[in-house]
Motif scaffolding. Sequence first.
Motif, short mmCIF file in Angstrom:
data_model
loop_
_atom_site.label_atom_id
_atom_site.label_comp_id
_atom_site.label_asym_id
_atom_site.label_seq_id
_atom_site.Cartn_x
_atom_site.Cartn_y
_atom_site.Cartn_z
N ASN A 139 0.85 -1.20 0.00
CA ASN A 139 0.00 0.00 0.00
C ASN A 139 0.88 1.25 0.00
N PRO A 140 0.83 2.08 -1.06
CA PRO A 140 1.69 3.27 -1.12
C PRO A 140 1.36 4.30 -0.06
N GLY A 141 0.10 4.32 0.39
CA GLY A 141 -0.29 5.25 1.44
C GLY A 141 0.42 4.93 2.75
N GLN A 142 0.55 3.63 3.05
CA GLN A 142 1.23 3.22 4.28
C GLN A 142 2.72 3.53 4.23
N ILE A 143 3.34 3.28 3.08
CA ILE A 143 4.78 3.56 2.93
C ILE A 143 5.03 5.06 3.07
N ASN A 144 4.20 5.85 2.41
CA ASN A 144 4.35 7.31 2.52
C ASN A 144 4.18 7.77 3.96
N PHE A 145 3.22 7.16 4.67
CA PHE A 145 2.97 7.58 6.05
C PHE A 145 4.18 7.29 6.94
N ILE A 146 4.80 6.12 6.78
CA ILE A 146 5.97 5.76 7.59
C ILE A 146 7.11 6.75 7.39
N PHE A 147 7.42 7.03 6.13
CA PHE A 147 8.52 7.96 5.84
C PHE A 147 8.15 9.39 6.23
N ASP A 148 6.89 9.75 6.00
CA ASP A 148 6.45 11.09 6.38
C ASP A 148 6.52 11.28 7.88
N LEU A 149 6.16 10.23 8.63
CA LEU A 149 6.18 10.30 10.09
C LEU A 149 7.60 10.55 10.60
N ILE A 150 8.57 9.87 9.97
CA ILE A 150 9.97 10.07 10.35
C ILE A 150 10.38 11.52 10.16
N VAL A 151 10.00 12.08 9.01
CA VAL A 151 10.34 13.47 8.70
C VAL A 151 9.67 14.43 9.68
N VAL A 152 8.37 14.20 9.93
CA VAL A 152 7.62 15.10 10.80
C VAL A 152 8.16 15.06 12.23
N VAL A 153 8.44 13.85 12.74
CA VAL A 153 8.97 13.73 14.11
C VAL A 153 10.31 14.46 14.22
N SER A 154 11.14 14.34 13.19
CA SER A 154 12.44 15.01 13.21
C SER A 154 12.31 16.52 13.07
N SER A 155 11.17 16.97 12.56
CA SER A 155 10.97 18.41 12.34
C SER A 155 10.35 19.11 13.53
N ILE A 156 9.99 18.35 14.57
CA ILE A 156 9.35 18.94 15.75
C ILE A 156 10.24 20.03 16.36
N TYR A 157 11.56 19.87 16.22
CA TYR A 157 12.49 20.86 16.75
C TYR A 157 12.23 22.24 16.15
N SER A 158 11.91 22.26 14.85
CA SER A 158 11.74 23.54 14.17
C SER A 158 10.33 24.12 14.32
N VAL A 159 9.32 23.28 14.59
CA VAL A 159 7.95 23.78 14.66
C VAL A 159 7.32 23.65 16.05
N GLY A 160 7.92 22.87 16.95
CA GLY A 160 7.37 22.70 18.29
C GLY A 160 6.44 21.49 18.38
N LEU A 161 6.13 21.07 19.61
CA LEU A 161 5.35 19.85 19.84
C LEU A 161 3.93 19.94 19.30
N ILE A 162 3.22 21.03 19.62
CA ILE A 162 1.82 21.15 19.19
C ILE A 162 1.71 21.17 17.67
#
Length: 201
Positions: A139-162
């Motif tokens: 499922n391409p949606g699931q693969i995109n979500f996994i990689f997107d989640l990694i990017v978003v979690v790593s970006s919390i530093y620049s945008v904050g927790l909320i």
Amino acid sequence: MKKISLILLGCLITTIGVIILKHSNIVTGGTAGLSLSITYLTHLPFALIFFLINLPFYVFSVLRMGWNFTISTIGAVSILSLMTAVDQWLPNFSIPMLVGAVLGGLLIGIGLSIVFINGSSLGGANILALFLQKRYNVNPGQINFIFDLIVVVSSIYSVGLIRGLCSILSIFVTAKVISYYKNEIALKTTQRSVKKEAYAA
């Protein structure tokens, strides 16, 4: 011509989604999300960063997906980069985080699905997602979500927790939309492979 027009439409819809996320001060996943995070930290143009980050992924695309797909992807990434550059001429405005997360995620999901169905991608993990679907019916949606989640979690530093949590909501919406269209994406990918094999024979 119809295929090119639909890819342009997909890029336009995705561009609107990215701009909405940017004005909500939240990120999305993949190379677009990574580019937004770098934009927040460096104030460099999103279009330039997005284009440069995608360059290494083209090597994998050529090796695994072929020249036609790669050229189409390069074109789509370039078009999206040019379209998002329009944002610098827009008046300054802000969008509530939750509204931006849902609406931006929805539009990006629709835009990506249109691009996928028409034999292209917007680089980064999109290429890997389509390759895994083509080779292993993942499922391409699931693969995109996994990689997107990694990017978003790593970006919390620049945008904050909320804002980071709102970003996760955004990529969840995007993944759900892509998953909704997964059968049509798989069908179109299979049809192109059959045509390519018939032509080679």
